[in-house]
Design an enzyme around this catalytic site. Structure first.
Site, PDB file in Angstrom:
ATOM      1  N   PHE A 147     -34.128  -4.194 -27.504  1.00 21.93           N
ATOM      2  CA  PHE A 147     -33.292  -3.604 -28.767  1.00 21.93           C
ATOM      3  C   PHE A 147     -32.199  -2.683 -28.311  1.00 21.93           C
ATOM      4  O   PHE A 147     -32.463  -1.651 -27.626  1.00 21.93           O
ATOM      5  CB  PHE A 147     -34.364  -3.068 -29.647  1.00 21.93           C
ATOM      6  N   ASP A 158     -30.288   2.011 -21.277  1.00 21.43           N
ATOM      7  CA  ASP A 158     -30.219   2.413 -22.501  1.00 21.43           C
ATOM      8  C   ASP A 158     -31.492   3.199 -22.748  1.00 21.43           C
ATOM      9  O   ASP A 158     -32.681   2.860 -22.798  1.00 21.43           O
ATOM     10  CB  ASP A 158     -30.472   1.179 -23.485  1.00 21.43           C
ATOM     11  N   LYS A 170     -29.595   9.152 -30.622  1.00 27.76           N
ATOM     12  CA  LYS A 170     -30.780   9.529 -31.241  1.00 27.76           C
ATOM     13  C   LYS A 170     -30.816  11.158 -31.132  1.00 27.76           C
ATOM     14  O   LYS A 170     -30.128  12.008 -31.837  1.00 27.76           O
ATOM     15  CB  LYS A 170     -31.788   8.756 -30.884  1.00 27.76           C
TER      16      LYS A 170
HETATM   17  C1  LIG Z   1     -31.922   3.165 -31.985  1.00 24.28           C
HETATM   18  C2  LIG Z   1     -31.462   2.257 -30.517  1.00 24.28           C
HETATM   19  C3  LIG Z   1     -30.175   1.781 -30.489  1.00 24.28           C
HETATM   20  C4  LIG Z   1     -29.209   1.776 -31.718  1.00 24.28           C
HETATM   21  O1  LIG Z   1     -28.782   2.859 -32.047  1.00 24.28           O
HETATM   22  P1  LIG Z   1     -28.295   3.221 -33.590  1.00 24.28           P
HETATM   23  O2  LIG Z   1     -27.871   4.443 -33.738  1.00 24.28           O
HETATM   24  O3  LIG Z   1     -29.176   2.581 -34.614  1.00 24.28           O
HETATM   25  O4  LIG Z   1     -26.936   2.298 -33.569  1.00 24.28           O
HETATM   26  C5  LIG Z   1     -29.898   1.289 -29.396  1.00 24.28           C
HETATM   27  N1  LIG Z   1     -30.906   1.119 -28.366  1.00 24.28           N
HETATM   28  C6  LIG Z   1     -32.031   1.532 -28.316  1.00 24.28           C
HETATM   29  C7  LIG Z   1     -33.050   1.465 -27.242  1.00 24.28           C
HETATM   30  C8  LIG Z   1     -32.301   2.082 -29.570  1.00 24.28           C
HETATM   31  O5  LIG Z   1     -33.538   2.778 -29.861  1.00 24.28           O
END
Ligand SMILES: *Cc1c(COP(=O)(O)O)cnc(C)c1O
Length: 403
Positions: free
Chosen positions: A140, A225, A254
């Protein structure tokens, strides 16, 4: 307005791209949220780890208010007095040479992909338009068209074609598959060190180390990520530290802004972010002084309140206690730090609904996994409070499964 009226408005006038629990939150403080009826809940999702510092943290709130009175947005056409300080703080805290600020996580992922492709062409010498960035199954990384192009989740992709090419998929955790998919046009490998949305999936021991080795042998960038796993959630500042590797770039978001305003960033070696020249990438809001001030305060709280250490310590306790719950419906309890996958061999949604009735908010991820990820400021007493209710719900639903 009451819960039902607000839900009715939302259903009538909003797009239905989410299926939220029917709790309407009005205010929050620390680990607790309050609905419009005055009920109180322990937040065990923490906005997908965006509020690791707890809701409306008073120190961050103060910085937010002070900065909002001074200047909120300059655009990058001019400089502001907050962004340089954020750059320095990120460097000092993480050791990465450079950073590039964006807003949402997906934008920072796109930024890392652009940097990796440009690095592939200008540094590695990959022929034009041939660069490949390897991603993993069940990843994700966000919701843009390019990012969903390498999702393996049907609902995330369906109906959004044509998809962006150049992203081969490997089986997460399978090093042989990785070896098979690497070629001379591979610019980068991008992985989550632990897959959050997939259900807190921890790769086999040594996997990331092996991936790092392949990157070094083949002149490939390693991108982590850490938007969800980073900034303390896994019990380390970055989850990749569990495997002692050193990626070329890390993506954060985040918890970088503790829930106040969207702030994300790519942190990388000079060689990687150095590929961008003026005009080649940008964002109107990226690096704005309000975001920079909030991010600095959010990082400072992680350090001052020892949230990384708390996550490691309390996470171990929470996981151990959850593993002690004896129920035929529990398949596995796994996690790192306060980032716990509670896997059932039945649907998780009824459990989340029953937990809500007991005053705990959490959300299923995929069908069978409940993600338990409270703000890292949670206390042991609050964890015990949660455990009592989780035990109760598990024994009730095991006795009489919801229809
Ligand atoms: C939440 C998330 C994203 C995307 O972040 P947004 O602020 O929702 O665009 C990308 N990678 C990971 C691992 C995430 O948990």
């Amino acid at each position: 307005m009451n819960t039902q009226e607000l839900i009715a408005l939302e259903e009538e006038y909003g797009a239905h791209n989410y299926h939220p629990l029917d709790v309407v939150i009005e205010r929050a403080e620390g680990v607790w949220v309050y609905d419009v009826e005055g009920n109180k809940y322990l937040d065990c999702l923490a906005a997908y780890s965006a509020v690791n510092q707890g809701h409306c943290h008073p120190k961050i709130l103060e910085v937010f208010q002070e900065q909002a009175k001074k200047v909120t947005l300059t655009s990058r056409a001019f400089r502001n007095d907050q962004l340089p300080l954020l750059y320095k703080q990120l460097h000092d805290m993480t050791g990465f040479d450079l950073s590039l600020p964006m807003n949402s996580g997906a934008e920072a992922v796109e930024t890392a992909l652009k940097a990796a492709r440009k690095w592939g062409y200008t540094v590695k010498g990959i022929p034009q338009d041939k660069a490949e960035i390897i991603c993993a199954t069940d990843n994700f990384h966000g919701r843009t068209i390019t990012i969903v192009s390498f999702s393996t989740e049907h609902d995330y992709r369906n109906g959004y074609g044509p998809m962006t090419p150049g992203f081969p998929i490997v089986k997460y955790g399978d090093i042989e598959d990785m070896k098979a998919k690497i070629n001379e046009n591979t610019a980068a490998i991008m992985l989550e060190p632990i897959q959050g949305e997939a259900g807190i999936i921890i790769p086999p021991d040594g996997y990331l180390k092996e991936v790092e080795k392949l990157c070094r042998e083949n002149n490939i960038l390693l991108i982590m990520d850490e938007i969800q796993s980073g900034l303390g959630r896994s019990g380390k500042l970055f989850a990749y530290e569990h495997e002692g590797i050193q990626p070329d770039a890390v993506i954060i978001g985040k918890a970088l802004s503790a829930g106040f305003v969207p702030v994300s960033a790519v942190l990388a070696k000079k060689e990687v972010l150095g590929v961008f020249k003026p005009g080649e990438h940008g964002s109107t809001f990226g690096g704005n002084p309000l975001a920079a001030a909030v991010a600095r305060a959010s990082l400072q709280v992680i350090v001052d309140e020892k949230l990384v250490e708390r996550s490691a310590e309390l996470g171990t306790y929470f996981i151990d206690e959850l593993r002690n719950i004896d129920s035929p419906h529990i398949k596995e309890v796994r996690g790192r730090g306060l980032w716990i996958g509670f896997e059932l061999n039945t649907a998780a949604r009824p459990y989340c609904e029953a937990l809500m009735e007991e005053g705990i908010l959490c959300k299923e991820t995929h069908e069978n996994v409940i993600r338990i990820a409270p703000p890292l400021v949670i206390t042991k007493e609050e964890i015990d409070w949660a455990l009592e209710r989780i035990r109760k719900v598990v024994s009730q639903l095991a006795a009489a499964p919801a229809a």
